[in-house]
Design a protein around this motif. Sequence first.
Motif, PDB file in Angstrom:
ATOM      1  N   GLY A  77       0.792  -1.219   0.000  1.00 50.04           N
ATOM      2  CA  GLY A  77       0.000   0.000   0.000  1.00 50.04           C
ATOM      3  C   GLY A  77       0.822   1.266   0.000  1.00 50.04           C
ATOM      4  N   GLU A  78       0.416   2.194   0.830  1.00 53.71           N
ATOM      5  CA  GLU A  78       1.001   3.543   0.823  1.00 53.71           C
ATOM      6  C   GLU A  78       2.221   3.707   1.709  1.00 53.71           C
ATOM      7  N   ARG A  79       2.490   2.720   2.566  1.00 61.06           N
ATOM      8  CA  ARG A  79       3.600   2.864   3.507  1.00 61.06           C
ATOM      9  C   ARG A  79       4.617   1.742   3.340  1.00 61.06           C
ATOM     10  N   PHE A  80       5.883   2.074   3.566  1.00 65.27           N
ATOM     11  CA  PHE A  80       6.973   1.095   3.575  1.00 65.27           C
ATOM     12  C   PHE A  80       6.705   0.079   4.678  1.00 65.27           C
ATOM     13  N   SER A  81       6.944  -1.209   4.386  1.00 69.11           N
ATOM     14  CA  SER A  81       6.692  -2.274   5.359  1.00 69.11           C
ATOM     15  C   SER A  81       7.838  -3.287   5.353  1.00 69.11           C
ATOM     16  N   ALA A  82       7.747  -4.241   6.256  1.00 65.60           N
ATOM     17  CA  ALA A  82       8.732  -5.329   6.315  1.00 65.60           C
ATOM     18  C   ALA A  82       8.760  -6.103   4.997  1.00 65.60           C
ATOM     19  N   ALA A  83       7.621  -6.213   4.329  1.00 68.81           N
ATOM     20  CA  ALA A  83       7.568  -6.905   3.030  1.00 68.81           C
ATOM     21  C   ALA A  83       8.455  -6.198   2.011  1.00 68.81           C
ATOM     22  N   ASP A  84       8.476  -4.879   2.047  1.00 69.35           N
ATOM     23  CA  ASP A  84       9.326  -4.115   1.131  1.00 69.35           C
ATOM     24  C   ASP A  84      10.802  -4.344   1.441  1.00 69.35           C
ATOM     25  N   ALA A  85      11.132  -4.379   2.731  1.00 67.77           N
ATOM     26  CA  ALA A  85      12.526  -4.625   3.124  1.00 67.77           C
ATOM     27  C   ALA A  85      12.981  -5.997   2.637  1.00 67.77           C
ATOM     28  N   TYR A  86      12.121  -6.993   2.759  1.00 65.65           N
ATOM     29  CA  TYR A  86      12.482  -8.331   2.323  1.00 65.65           C
ATOM     30  C   TYR A  86      12.598  -8.415   0.808  1.00 65.65           C
ATOM     31  N   LEU A  87      11.650  -7.814   0.087  1.00 60.08           N
ATOM     32  CA  LEU A  87      11.741  -7.823  -1.376  1.00 60.08           C
ATOM     33  C   LEU A  87      13.020  -7.129  -1.832  1.00 60.08           C
ATOM     34  N   PHE A  88      13.359  -6.014  -1.221  1.00 63.87           N
ATOM     35  CA  PHE A  88      14.600  -5.309  -1.550  1.00 63.87           C
ATOM     36  C   PHE A  88      15.796  -6.241  -1.366  1.00 63.87           C
ATOM     37  N   THR A  89      15.815  -6.962  -0.251  1.00 63.76           N
ATOM     38  CA  THR A  89      16.936  -7.859   0.057  1.00 63.76           C
ATOM     39  C   THR A  89      17.059  -8.971  -0.975  1.00 63.76           C
ATOM     40  N   VAL A  90      15.979  -9.706  -1.223  1.00 62.72           N
ATOM     41  CA  VAL A  90      16.091 -10.835  -2.154  1.00 62.72           C
ATOM     42  C   VAL A  90      16.284 -10.374  -3.592  1.00 62.72           C
ATOM     43  N   THR A  91      15.756  -9.202  -3.931  1.00 61.60           N
ATOM     44  CA  THR A  91      15.960  -8.687  -5.285  1.00 61.60           C
ATOM     45  C   THR A  91      17.409  -8.276  -5.492  1.00 61.60           C
ATOM     46  N   ASN A  92      18.076  -7.867  -4.435  1.00 58.01           N
ATOM     47  CA  ASN A  92      19.507  -7.575  -4.542  1.00 58.01           C
ATOM     48  C   ASN A  92      20.317  -8.825  -4.881  1.00 58.01           C
TER      49      ASN A  92
END
Length: 114
Positions: A59-74
């Motif tokens: 949604g509209e706010r950064f969440s733990a899901a975003d942190a994890y996606l960032f990590t695995v996408t790296n």
Amino acid sequence: MKLYYSPGACSLASHIVAREAAALQSLDARTSPCRKARGTLQNYALLERSLTARQWLLGERFSAADAYLFTVTNWAPHVGLDISRLPAITAFQQRVASRPRVQEALIAEGLLRG
């Protein structure tokens, strides 16, 4: 509470979330790393569609899901995935990487020079 991490591993997501929440208390970099990412471009195509419609996964706010996606996408380049043709994911990665707490976590894990 202690947060243990191995630079660049799954713990990067937790490290980012802890810094975003200002809850990081203690670190130990001597833990075993988690498995390497095992994704396919089909999985990323689904995420691409989602991130085309919104800035963050949930949604509209950064969440733990975003942190994890960032990590695995790296990990994508390290496991042979070329995600350069996915502009929404590329923009997402840049948005996450520009967050001050994310940069702190990357520096602390030795993944970014301070």
